[in-house]
Motif scaffolding. Structure first.
Motif, short mmCIF file in Angstrom:
data_model
loop_
_atom_site.label_atom_id
_atom_site.label_comp_id
_atom_site.label_asym_id
_atom_site.label_seq_id
_atom_site.Cartn_x
_atom_site.Cartn_y
_atom_site.Cartn_z
N LYS A 233 3.87 1.58 -1.30
CA LYS A 233 4.41 1.74 -2.66
C LYS A 233 3.32 2.24 -3.62
O LYS A 233 3.58 3.05 -4.51
N THR A 234 2.10 1.76 -3.41
CA THR A 234 1.00 2.18 -4.27
C THR A 234 0.72 3.66 -4.10
O THR A 234 0.54 4.39 -5.09
N PHE B 238 -9.34 2.98 -3.70
CA PHE B 238 -8.23 3.48 -4.52
C PHE B 238 -8.62 4.78 -5.23
O PHE B 238 -7.88 5.76 -5.20
N ALA C 23 -1.37 0.86 -11.38
CA ALA C 23 -0.80 0.70 -10.04
C ALA C 23 -0.60 -0.77 -9.72
O ALA C 23 0.42 -1.17 -9.13
N ALA C 24 -1.58 -1.60 -10.09
CA ALA C 24 -1.49 -3.03 -9.83
C ALA C 24 -0.29 -3.65 -10.55
O ALA C 24 0.41 -4.51 -10.00
N ILE D 180 0.84 -1.20 0.00
CA ILE D 180 0.00 0.00 0.00
C ILE D 180 0.87 1.25 0.00
O ILE D 180 0.57 2.23 -0.69
N TYR E 108 3.36 5.74 -5.73
CA TYR E 108 3.13 5.77 -7.18
C TYR E 108 2.02 6.74 -7.53
O TYR E 108 2.14 7.53 -8.49
N LYS F 34 2.49 -2.13 -11.18
CA LYS F 34 3.70 -1.67 -10.49
C LYS F 34 4.03 -2.54 -9.27
O LYS F 34 5.20 -2.71 -8.93
N VAL F 35 2.99 -3.03 -8.60
CA VAL F 35 3.23 -3.83 -7.39
C VAL F 35 2.99 -5.32 -7.64
O VAL F 35 2.88 -6.11 -6.70
N LEU G 93 -5.43 -5.71 -5.41
CA LEU G 93 -4.97 -4.42 -4.91
C LEU G 93 -6.14 -3.59 -4.39
O LEU G 93 -6.03 -2.92 -3.35
N PHE H 11 -6.26 -2.28 -0.58
CA PHE H 11 -6.25 -0.83 -0.36
C PHE H 11 -7.39 -0.42 0.57
O PHE H 11 -7.20 0.35 1.51
#
Length: 389
Positions: free
Chosen positions: A290-291, A330, A307-308, A288, A294, A310-311, A318, A322
């Motif tokens: 890191k999200t 989100f 975003a998903a 979360i 971003y 990226k992680v 995600l 979140f």
């Protein structure tokens, strides 16, 4: 002598007139067979058919651009018409599908047409075929049957030729299968891997269809109820307000096949299983964090999907994490970031409102103004005039 440009325009008009006439024909708007033949002849189309029938050809594509889809269908229509036998007439119906009016004795050529289209355009092609009619003015019955046949791709999958006469009888669902849902939940709790979750979902739908196919609309409704109910039952203490409801449910009802639905349901339950595991909490907090980093850096173009990626998670997973870890969704958090950035731009620059909207990720300035006023209590213009107070 007509110019080349005028001839081209005449060709376009003729193609439009043909398409419009054939759409009217399959809608049941033409009553006299003799008039149908005469009209087809005037449009330079083959007027004589031995037991006429309709086939609907639907290329499988994820393209959402209606204009682009229409241009592609026109290209496909012309490609097939140039290569089809003389007793085939190709047109585009009012739902942007390729329709083939043909003599039943030529039905054996449908597979070749399907293969030809697939090879040329690189897409699987669904084909629904109606029953033959005794005369042209009745061909609208065959068209409706072809539509019904095409719907059965839900169970058959994509890339098949489906005859109306092959359609099974759909059963009503009856009561919601609460016992099957409980078995699925028990299997989910006992699962040791994502593969175990996928097998549990397969077993749920296999048991559901043990007595035969169920009405397709009922399958959508059942799946939606399964997802919403499972969130509340499997995550009862999370104060969880269905983070995936809008994202997941709307995507479910737009899916074309049962296989797509099962894959989506599997992804959802894989996400739920991860959220249920207490030993994952520290890892979840890191994800979360890191999200959010971003989102703050890439707020202009950020989305749940990006975003998903990226992680290294699915959007559904995600979205679940979140909401559970932040208490907000989100999109709500992203909107909060964007509005704050918009306020800073309105305070410190001379950008026009539409330019501010673009800078913070909104392509529609009217929508941006609505969101801004809802969150701030003032329109962007009012906020700027008051100096950000």
């Amino acid at each position: 002598m007509l110019s080349k440009g005028l001839l081209y325009e005449d060709d376009v008009i003729l193609a439009w007139m043909r398409n419009r006439y054939l759409q009217e024909l399959v809608s049941g708007g033409r009553q006299k067979n003799a008039n149908v033949k005469e009209s087809l002849s005037r449009l330079n189309l083959h007027p004589y058919f031995t037991y006429p029938a309709i086939a609907l050809l639907e290329p499988v594509s994820t393209a959402a651009d209606d204009r682009g889809k229409m241009l592609r269908m026109e290209e496909m229509r012309d490609y097939v018409q140039q290569r089809a036998s003389l007793d085939h007439v190709v047109f585009i119906d009012d739902r942007h599908r390729l329709a083939l009016l043909f003599s039943w004795v030529s039905a054996k050529h449908l597979e070749a047409v399907q293969t030809m289209l697939g090879d040329r355009f690189g897409l699987p092609v669904n084909v629904g075929v109606g029953k033959p009619c005794s005369q042209l003015c009745d061909v609208h019955h065959s068209y409706r049957q072809a539509e019904g046949a095409l719907q059965n791709k839900f169970y058959r999958g994509t890339g098949h030729i489906i005859q109306y006469g092959e359609l099974p009888r759909y059963a009503a669902l009856g009561d919601y299968p609460a016992d099957m849902e409980k078995e699925l939940h028990d299997a989910l709790k006992a699962a040791d891997s994502d593969a175990d979750v996928e097998e549990a979902v397969e077993a749920f739908y296999r048991a559901l269809l043990e007595q035969g196919p169920i009405d397709i609309k009922a399958m959508y409704e059942l799946t939606a109820r399964l997802l919403i109910g499972s969130e509340k039952k499997l995550l009862p203490g999370a104060n969880y307000d269905s983070a995936c409801k809008k994202f997941e449910i709307m995507s479910i009802v737009n899916m074309q096949t049962l296989q797509e639905i099962k894959a989506c349901v599997s992804r959802f339950f894989i996400g739920v299983r991860g959220a249920m595991q207490p030993d994952q909490k520290e890892s979840h907090r890191s994800i979360i964090k890191k999200t959010i980093q971003y989102m703050e850096q890439e707020y202009q173009a950020a989305s749940l999907q990006s975003a998903a990626q990226k992680v290294y998670m699915t959007p559904t997973y995600l979205s679940l994490l979140f909401k559970l870890n932040t208490g907000t969704t989100f999109i709500e958090h992203l909107t909060r970031i964007r509005i704050q950035k918009a306020k800073e731009l309105l305070d410190s620059t001379h950008y026009k409102n539409y330019e501010v909207a673009e800078q913070v990720g909104y392509q529609d300035p009217r929508y941006f103004s609505q969101i801004f006023k809802r969150k701030v209590g003032l329109s962007p213009t009012e906020y700027r005039e008051l100096g950000g107070k």
